[in-house]
Design a protein around this motif. Structure first.
Motif, mmCIF file in Angstrom:
data_model
loop_
_atom_site.group_PDB
_atom_site.id
_atom_site.type_symbol
_atom_site.label_atom_id
_atom_site.label_comp_id
_atom_site.label_asym_id
_atom_site.label_seq_id
_atom_site.Cartn_x
_atom_site.Cartn_y
_atom_site.Cartn_z
ATOM 1 N N GLY A 189 0.818 -1.213 0.000
ATOM 2 C CA GLY A 189 0.000 0.000 0.000
ATOM 3 C C GLY A 189 0.849 1.259 0.000
ATOM 4 O O GLY A 189 0.557 2.219 -0.719
ATOM 5 N N GLY A 190 1.909 1.278 0.817
ATOM 6 C CA GLY A 190 2.803 2.432 0.835
ATOM 7 C C GLY A 190 3.493 2.640 -0.492
ATOM 8 O O GLY A 190 3.621 3.774 -0.982
ATOM 9 N N ILE A 191 3.943 1.549 -1.096
ATOM 10 C CA ILE A 191 4.572 1.634 -2.420
ATOM 11 C C ILE A 191 3.561 2.133 -3.451
ATOM 12 O O ILE A 191 3.881 2.938 -4.333
ATOM 13 C CB ILE A 191 5.137 0.264 -2.834
ATOM 14 C CG1 ILE A 191 6.289 -0.133 -1.902
ATOM 15 C CG2 ILE A 191 5.611 0.285 -4.285
ATOM 16 C CD1 ILE A 191 6.799 -1.536 -2.125
ATOM 17 N N GLY A 192 2.328 1.674 -3.339
ATOM 18 C CA GLY A 192 1.273 2.136 -4.246
ATOM 19 C C GLY A 192 1.042 3.637 -4.134
ATOM 20 O O GLY A 192 0.822 4.323 -5.138
ATOM 21 N N THR A 193 1.090 4.162 -2.899
ATOM 22 C CA THR A 193 0.938 5.602 -2.702
ATOM 23 C C THR A 193 2.057 6.371 -3.394
ATOM 24 O O THR A 193 1.822 7.403 -4.037
ATOM 25 C CB THR A 193 0.928 5.933 -1.199
ATOM 26 O OG1 THR A 193 -0.190 5.288 -0.581
ATOM 27 C CG2 THR A 193 0.829 7.434 -0.970
ATOM 28 N N LEU A 194 3.298 5.873 -3.262
ATOM 29 C CA LEU A 194 4.429 6.515 -3.933
ATOM 30 C C LEU A 194 4.257 6.468 -5.451
ATOM 31 O O LEU A 194 4.573 7.438 -6.153
ATOM 32 C CB LEU A 194 5.737 5.833 -3.527
ATOM 33 C CG LEU A 194 6.113 5.927 -2.043
ATOM 34 C CD1 LEU A 194 7.387 5.138 -1.767
ATOM 35 C CD2 LEU A 194 6.288 7.383 -1.622
ATOM 36 N N ALA A 195 3.753 5.352 -5.940
ATOM 37 C CA ALA A 195 3.533 5.225 -7.385
ATOM 38 C C ALA A 195 2.477 6.217 -7.863
ATOM 39 O O ALA A 195 2.620 6.842 -8.925
ATOM 40 C CB ALA A 195 3.113 3.794 -7.726
ATOM 41 N N VAL A 196 1.405 6.377 -7.088
ATOM 42 C CA VAL A 196 0.365 7.355 -7.429
ATOM 43 C C VAL A 196 0.961 8.755 -7.486
ATOM 44 O O VAL A 196 0.666 9.543 -8.401
ATOM 45 C CB VAL A 196 -0.791 7.292 -6.404
ATOM 46 C CG1 VAL A 196 -1.715 8.501 -6.562
ATOM 47 C CG2 VAL A 196 -1.587 6.008 -6.581
ATOM 48 N N ALA A 197 1.814 9.092 -6.512
ATOM 49 C CA ALA A 197 2.439 10.413 -6.496
ATOM 50 C C ALA A 197 3.236 10.662 -7.780
ATOM 51 O O ALA A 197 3.131 11.733 -8.393
ATOM 52 C CB ALA A 197 3.353 10.544 -5.277
ATOM 53 N N VAL A 198 4.011 9.675 -8.194
ATOM 54 C CA VAL A 198 4.826 9.822 -9.400
ATOM 55 C C VAL A 198 3.947 9.949 -10.646
ATOM 56 O O VAL A 198 4.169 10.811 -11.505
ATOM 57 C CB VAL A 198 5.797 8.630 -9.550
ATOM 58 C CG1 VAL A 198 6.514 8.679 -10.901
ATOM 59 C CG2 VAL A 198 6.814 8.619 -8.412
ATOM 60 N N ILE A 199 2.927 9.105 -10.748
ATOM 61 C CA ILE A 199 2.039 9.125 -11.917
ATOM 62 C C ILE A 199 1.288 10.450 -12.012
ATOM 63 O O ILE A 199 1.159 11.037 -13.090
ATOM 64 C CB ILE A 199 1.051 7.941 -11.857
ATOM 65 C CG1 ILE A 199 1.808 6.609 -12.014
ATOM 66 C CG2 ILE A 199 -0.008 8.066 -12.948
ATOM 67 C CD1 ILE A 199 0.960 5.387 -11.740
ATOM 68 N N TRP A 200 0.813 10.943 -10.877
ATOM 69 C CA TRP A 200 0.071 12.207 -10.879
ATOM 70 C C TRP A 200 0.998 13.385 -11.171
ATOM 71 O O TRP A 200 0.624 14.312 -11.878
ATOM 72 C CB TRP A 200 -0.627 12.409 -9.527
ATOM 73 C CG TRP A 200 -2.084 12.059 -9.512
ATOM 74 C CD1 TRP A 200 -3.128 12.886 -9.230
ATOM 75 C CD2 TRP A 200 -2.675 10.772 -9.767
ATOM 76 N NE1 TRP A 200 -4.324 12.209 -9.303
ATOM 77 C CE2 TRP A 200 -4.072 10.907 -9.626
ATOM 78 C CE3 TRP A 200 -2.158 9.522 -10.089
ATOM 79 C CZ2 TRP A 200 -4.948 9.839 -9.808
ATOM 80 C CZ3 TRP A 200 -3.025 8.465 -10.259
ATOM 81 C CH2 TRP A 200 -4.401 8.628 -10.127
ATOM 82 N N MET A 201 2.240 13.337 -10.629
ATOM 83 C CA MET A 201 3.178 14.445 -10.825
ATOM 84 C C MET A 201 3.648 14.571 -12.267
ATOM 85 O O MET A 201 3.684 15.664 -12.827
ATOM 86 C CB MET A 201 4.414 14.256 -9.916
ATOM 87 C CG MET A 201 4.267 14.814 -8.524
ATOM 88 S SD MET A 201 5.875 14.903 -7.674
ATOM 89 C CE MET A 201 6.258 13.167 -7.482
ATOM 90 N N TYR A 202 4.023 13.455 -12.858
ATOM 91 C CA TYR A 202 4.702 13.500 -14.145
ATOM 92 C C TYR A 202 3.868 12.959 -15.309
ATOM 93 O O TYR A 202 4.247 13.140 -16.463
ATOM 94 C CB TYR A 202 6.019 12.718 -14.068
ATOM 95 C CG TYR A 202 6.978 13.304 -13.073
ATOM 96 C CD1 TYR A 202 7.678 14.476 -13.355
ATOM 97 C CD2 TYR A 202 7.178 12.701 -11.831
ATOM 98 C CE1 TYR A 202 8.557 15.025 -12.442
ATOM 99 C CE2 TYR A 202 8.059 13.252 -10.909
ATOM 100 C CZ TYR A 202 8.744 14.412 -11.213
ATOM 101 O OH TYR A 202 9.605 14.956 -10.298
#
Length: 422
Positions: free
Chosen positions: A392-405
């Motif tokens: 879940g934590g890794i998924g949150t980081l992935a969401v951050a990257v996808i939304w940012m870039y």
């Protein structure tokens, strides 16, 4: 008319003065205190109804039905609630909803004292309370821009977040103590809190004219959704909350960590549940004094990264103290994100659309919380609590990257609270 965020140097000094005086606005102060009372009352009610349901049925499934009874009205009534908040006086909607909630609590008291309360009655009460909260939430959120100046919204959002986190700390713990004294004591305390909230809301005065919907139709019914999906900043902001909470929330797994991993029992569970709220309320109070007004896109995603990393840290921790620090960080970082997101939504939404847009926002948040618990439980069932939390934590980081870039770089590049052009 509220001043623009693009101000002169002299205007900046006035802006700072406005920020420091948000609680001097008596209507906002009354609304803020009323939110603490009403949200705490709802938290106490959730504890008390669940406790009474389990005492009557001895069935975990019935406890699940209580949550479902509260969630279904939100799912069905969110869009009509948004229309209502834009069609009628928002203060009156909040006032009437809390009066209805008070009436339900009176019936719960009478039924409990006289001994005729059943599981069916509790489910009906939970559904009515859920429906009232569905209408009350968007109207209450949309009421803030009606009573404070636009420049004060960041501070107002921070204070509003502190009110909700205070309720999240006080409500469940107070509810747990009150049910020990008797279920009626919990309901009577809830009734007192709701009536205090009602009396405060009655004296809230709006200062900004808001053009109301002339009528309610299928076109206006979906206008909130259309508005959200037509604006990248709002859609990115709301969807960011949906997926970040959906993937990164570990609240549903706390009993497993307390009992099986950290070996701390019920006392540890209480500490674990309180740690995020403590972090959130401390940071929200800091933000009421020092608001984030520059490089807000970077702050938004930085807070999300901290949230994801802290979730991973909690997942791998076998120390109660390290786990408490990790959960404290999740609450602290989450409230930074909450304040920025809520302010962006309010600034980019016309006042006459606030109800419908806040209703869509409430639907996204409610869905993320409910589905987040389901996702966490399902993943834990398949892979175990620790892998589920880390994933879940890794998924949150992935969401951050996808939304940012990828999907919403406009959010990353957001430097201040400004209205999206176009």
């Amino acid at each position: 008319m509220a001043k623009s965020f693009r101000t002169t140097k002299k205007g900046c000094l006035a802006l700072n003065s406005n920020h420091s005086s948000v609680l001097r606005n008596r209507s906002f102060l009354r609304l803020w205190i009323a939110r603490i009372f009403s949200a705490s009352a709802f938290q106490i009610l959730s504890v008390a109804i669940g406790w009474q349901m389990y005492a009557l049925t001895d069935s975990p499934l019935q406890l699940g039905f209580v949550g479902l009874a509260q969630f279904l009205p939100m799912l069905l009534l969110t869009l009509p609630a948004g229309q209502t908040a834009d069609r009628y006086d928002r203060r009156t909607i909040v006032y009437l909803c809390q009066l209805i909630e008070s009436a339900v609590v009176v019936l719960l008291i009478i039924g409990s004292v006289q001994g005729w309360m059943s599981s069916v009655h509790l489910l009906i009460a939970a559904a009515i309370l859920g429906a009232c909260r569905t209408f009350e939430g968007p109207a209450s959120a949309a009421l803030v821009p009606d009573i404070v100046d636009r420049e004060q919204l960041p501070k107002a959002s921070a204070w509003s977040a502190s009110a909700m986190q205070t309720a999240m700390i006080l409500g469940p713990s107070l509810g747990g103590v009150l049910v020990i004294w008797g279920i009626s004591a919990a309901y009577i305390t809830t009734l007192a809190a709701l009536l205090l909230s009602v009396s405060l809301i009655f004296f809230v005065k709006t200062v900004h004219f808001v053009k109301k919907l002339d009528s309610m139709s299928m076109d206006t019914f979906f206008s909130g959704l259309r508005f959200v999906f037509a604006r990248k900043i709002i859609l990115g902001t709301i969807s960011l909350d949906l997926f970040a909470v959906l993937l990164g929330g570990a609240t549903a797994l706390l009993p497993i960590f307390a009992e099986d991993i950290l070996k701390t029992g019920s006392l540890g569970l209480g500490l674990l549940r309180s740690a995020p709220a403590v972090g959130a309320i401390i940071v929200s109070l800091i933000l009421t004094r020092f608001s984030i007004e520059r490089a807000i896109g970077k702050w938004l995603f930085a807070s999300l990264v901290v949230f994801g990393l802290a979730t991973i840290l909690f997942g791998v921790s076998h120390s109660i103290w390290l786990s408490l620090v990790a959960l404290f960080l999740t609450g602290a970082s989450d409230v930074v994100s909450v304040v920025i997101r809520s302010t962006l939504v309010q600034v980019n939404t016309p006042q006459d659309m606030q109800g419908r847009v806040n209703a869509v926002n409430s639907l996204f948040i409610g869905t993320s919380n409910q589905l987040g618990e389901f996702e966490s439980g399902s993943m834990a069932q398949l892979a175990g609590a620790v892998p589920a939390t880390v994933i879940g934590g890794i998924g949150t980081l992935a969401v951050a990257v996808i939304w940012m870039y990828g999907l919403f770089p406009v959010l990353r590049n957001q430097k201040k609270y400004a209205v999206e052009e176009g």
